[in-house]
Design a protein around this motif. Structure first.
Motif, PDB file in Angstrom:
ATOM      1  N   ILE A   7      -3.569  35.987  -6.864  1.00  0.00           N
ATOM      2  CA  ILE A   7      -2.472  36.296  -5.816  1.00  0.00           C
ATOM      3  C   ILE A   7      -2.505  35.536  -4.574  1.00  0.00           C
ATOM      4  O   ILE A   7      -3.670  35.310  -3.864  1.00  0.00           O
ATOM      5  CB  ILE A   7      -2.508  37.688  -5.379  1.00  0.00           C
ATOM      6  CG1 ILE A   7      -2.625  38.736  -6.703  1.00  0.00           C
ATOM      7  CG2 ILE A   7      -1.348  38.180  -4.376  1.00  0.00           C
ATOM      8  CD1 ILE A   7      -1.189  38.850  -7.285  1.00  0.00           C
ATOM      9  N   SER A   8      -1.486  34.660  -4.364  1.00  0.00           N
ATOM     10  CA  SER A   8      -1.637  33.823  -3.222  1.00  0.00           C
ATOM     11  C   SER A   8      -0.919  34.561  -2.067  1.00  0.00           C
ATOM     12  O   SER A   8      -0.259  35.443  -2.243  1.00  0.00           O
ATOM     13  CB  SER A   8      -0.759  32.718  -3.618  1.00  0.00           C
ATOM     14  OG  SER A   8       0.535  32.874  -3.495  1.00  0.00           O
ATOM     15  N   LYS A   9      -0.749  33.930  -0.864  1.00  0.00           N
ATOM     16  CA  LYS A   9      -0.124  34.329   0.376  1.00  0.00           C
ATOM     17  C   LYS A   9       1.186  34.480   0.050  1.00  0.00           C
ATOM     18  O   LYS A   9       2.121  35.404   0.441  1.00  0.00           O
ATOM     19  CB  LYS A   9      -0.485  33.541   1.651  1.00  0.00           C
ATOM     20  CG  LYS A   9      -1.934  33.751   2.116  1.00  0.00           C
ATOM     21  CD  LYS A   9      -2.129  33.399   3.167  1.00  0.00           C
ATOM     22  CE  LYS A   9      -3.653  33.615   4.017  1.00  0.00           C
ATOM     23  NZ  LYS A   9      -4.003  32.974   5.179  1.00  0.00           N
ATOM     24  N   ASP A  10       1.834  33.608  -0.671  1.00  0.00           N
ATOM     25  CA  ASP A  10       3.187  33.508  -0.914  1.00  0.00           C
ATOM     26  C   ASP A  10       3.593  34.655  -1.734  1.00  0.00           C
ATOM     27  O   ASP A  10       4.674  35.171  -1.623  1.00  0.00           O
ATOM     28  CB  ASP A  10       3.686  32.240  -1.488  1.00  0.00           C
ATOM     29  CG  ASP A  10       3.986  31.203  -0.695  1.00  0.00           C
ATOM     30  OD1 ASP A  10       4.535  31.432   0.724  1.00  0.00           O
ATOM     31  OD2 ASP A  10       3.978  29.998  -0.772  1.00  0.00           O
ATOM     32  N   ASP A  11       2.801  35.051  -2.704  1.00  0.00           N
ATOM     33  CA  ASP A  11       3.031  35.955  -3.820  1.00  0.00           C
ATOM     34  C   ASP A  11       2.852  37.543  -2.702  1.00  0.00           C
ATOM     35  O   ASP A  11       3.876  38.532  -3.119  1.00  0.00           O
ATOM     36  CB  ASP A  11       1.940  36.493  -4.766  1.00  0.00           C
ATOM     37  CG  ASP A  11       1.777  35.342  -5.698  1.00  0.00           C
ATOM     38  OD1 ASP A  11       2.990  34.702  -6.070  1.00  0.00           O
ATOM     39  OD2 ASP A  11       0.664  34.894  -6.281  1.00  0.00           O
ATOM     40  N   ILE A  12       2.269  37.463  -1.712  1.00  0.00           N
ATOM     41  CA  ILE A  12       2.488  38.611  -0.929  1.00  0.00           C
ATOM     42  C   ILE A  12       3.441  38.852  -0.039  1.00  0.00           C
ATOM     43  O   ILE A  12       4.173  39.780  -0.033  1.00  0.00           O
ATOM     44  CB  ILE A  12       1.037  38.772  -0.066  1.00  0.00           C
ATOM     45  CG1 ILE A  12      -0.136  39.178  -0.774  1.00  0.00           C
ATOM     46  CG2 ILE A  12       1.246  39.830   0.987  1.00  0.00           C
ATOM     47  CD1 ILE A  12      -1.510  38.783  -0.028  1.00  0.00           C
ATOM     48  N   LEU A  13       3.945  37.555   0.431  1.00  0.00           N
ATOM     49  CA  LEU A  13       5.126  37.506   1.164  1.00  0.00           C
ATOM     50  C   LEU A  13       6.567  37.854   0.347  1.00  0.00           C
ATOM     51  O   LEU A  13       7.312  38.395   0.739  1.00  0.00           O
ATOM     52  CB  LEU A  13       5.335  36.120   1.883  1.00  0.00           C
ATOM     53  CG  LEU A  13       4.255  35.882   2.931  1.00  0.00           C
ATOM     54  CD1 LEU A  13       4.493  34.483   3.814  1.00  0.00           C
ATOM     55  CD2 LEU A  13       4.206  37.244   3.810  1.00  0.00           C
ATOM     56  N   VAL A  33       3.606  46.813   0.469  1.00  0.00           N
ATOM     57  CA  VAL A  33       3.371  45.377  -0.145  1.00  0.00           C
ATOM     58  C   VAL A  33       2.387  45.484  -1.005  1.00  0.00           C
ATOM     59  O   VAL A  33       2.630  44.702  -2.064  1.00  0.00           O
ATOM     60  CB  VAL A  33       3.193  44.655   1.354  1.00  0.00           C
ATOM     61  CG1 VAL A  33       2.951  43.172   0.799  1.00  0.00           C
ATOM     62  CG2 VAL A  33       4.593  44.368   2.019  1.00  0.00           C
ATOM     63  N   ALA A  34       1.244  45.970  -0.713  1.00  0.00           N
ATOM     64  CA  ALA A  34       0.234  45.962  -1.665  1.00  0.00           C
ATOM     65  C   ALA A  34       0.573  46.512  -3.002  1.00  0.00           C
ATOM     66  O   ALA A  34       0.231  45.927  -4.116  1.00  0.00           O
ATOM     67  CB  ALA A  34      -1.043  46.939  -1.206  1.00  0.00           C
ATOM     68  N   GLN A  35       1.395  47.664  -3.067  1.00  0.00           N
ATOM     69  CA  GLN A  35       1.734  48.254  -4.493  1.00  0.00           C
ATOM     70  C   GLN A  35       2.795  47.288  -5.032  1.00  0.00           C
ATOM     71  O   GLN A  35       2.399  47.051  -6.172  1.00  0.00           O
ATOM     72  CB  GLN A  35       2.399  49.633  -4.077  1.00  0.00           C
ATOM     73  CG  GLN A  35       2.649  50.245  -5.177  1.00  0.00           C
ATOM     74  CD  GLN A  35       3.377  51.609  -5.073  1.00  0.00           C
ATOM     75  OE1 GLN A  35       3.837  52.156  -3.808  1.00  0.00           O
ATOM     76  NE2 GLN A  35       3.727  52.509  -5.934  1.00  0.00           N
ATOM     77  N   LYS A  36       3.552  46.686  -4.369  1.00  0.00           N
ATOM     78  CA  LYS A  36       4.600  45.935  -4.917  1.00  0.00           C
ATOM     79  C   LYS A  36       3.853  44.571  -5.600  1.00  0.00           C
ATOM     80  O   LYS A  36       4.267  44.091  -6.526  1.00  0.00           O
ATOM     81  CB  LYS A  36       5.587  45.335  -4.062  1.00  0.00           C
ATOM     82  CG  LYS A  36       6.731  44.733  -4.587  1.00  0.00           C
ATOM     83  CD  LYS A  36       7.804  45.643  -5.415  1.00  0.00           C
ATOM     84  CE  LYS A  36       8.673  46.304  -4.833  1.00  0.00           C
ATOM     85  NZ  LYS A  36       9.560  47.028  -5.887  1.00  0.00           N
ATOM     86  N   ALA A  37       2.874  44.251  -4.789  1.00  0.00           N
ATOM     87  CA  ALA A  37       2.202  42.992  -5.175  1.00  0.00           C
ATOM     88  C   ALA A  37       1.176  43.248  -6.164  1.00  0.00           C
ATOM     89  O   ALA A  37       0.638  42.345  -6.993  1.00  0.00           O
ATOM     90  CB  ALA A  37       1.699  42.178  -3.957  1.00  0.00           C
TER      91      ALA A  37
END
Length: 192
Positions: A7-13, A33-37
């Motif tokens: 998971i990249s920072k962009d994936d989190i964003l 956000v954690a759940q969605k990612a």
């Protein structure tokens, strides 16, 4: 057994954008956000520290995207009277997405208590204002830019909803402000 997904920072964003789009600014949280990612809450906290940090990262990413788009459009408009202004006018013709609007609302809702977000937005607008004042006929460029910014703000808030033809007419009017403002207009805008 497969490798764990990186998971990249962009994936989190990207996940934060999806949360905002579906739940609005009130639904944005580290947990959501954690759940969605599909990652742990601690990973989001490690990368962004807080909800405010997430929003600041979203603003920074959008600024970088917008500045890249402007740079490309400036090249396309290099033979116009004011490439920086005409590039921004071209980009204003794009249709905004629901995600664009949702993110602006989330950032707007958080700005009153997050001075660093206010600083990022001011920085972004100072770049634009400096670009307007650096070209020919700076007073006319600033006036046209202010009209463009007003139109963009109304568009972000979704009212009124212009057709493509109506938007094109408005943008022609913004160009006209630049092209037709009398040359003897006194300088009224301080350098940022």
């Amino acid at each position: 057994m497969g490798r764990p997904r990186k998971i990249s920072k962009d994936d989190i964003l990207d996940a934060a954008e999806r949360v905002i789009e579906h739940l609005g600014s009130t639904g944005l949280s580290i947990d959501a956000v954690a759940q969605k990612a599909g990652i742990s809450k601690s990973r989001v906290v490690y990368d962004h520290k807080s909800k405010s940090g997430l929003l600041e990262a979203l603003v920074a990413r959008q600024m970088a995207r917008e500045m890249a788009d402007v740079a490309e459009a400036v090249v396309r408009h290099r033979h116009t009277l004011h490439p920086e202004l005409f590039a921004r006018i071209e980009l204003a013709s794009r249709s905004l997405t629901d995600t664009d609007r949702a993110i602006v609302m989330a950032v707007s809702a958080s700005m009153s208590s997050a001075e660093h977000l206010q600083d990022r937005i001011r920085e972004w607008k100072c770049i634009d204002m400096d670009a307007m004042q650096a070209g020919p006929r700076p007073e006319a460029a600033v006036m046209a830019y202010l009209a463009l910014t007003g139109m963009f703000c109304l568009d972000l808030f979704g009212h009124p909803q212009w057709t493509a033809s109506e938007k094109a007419t408005i943008l022609d009017g913004v160009r006209s402000i630049y092209e037709n403002l009398p040359l003897n207009t006194p300088p009224i805008f301080p350098k940022t």
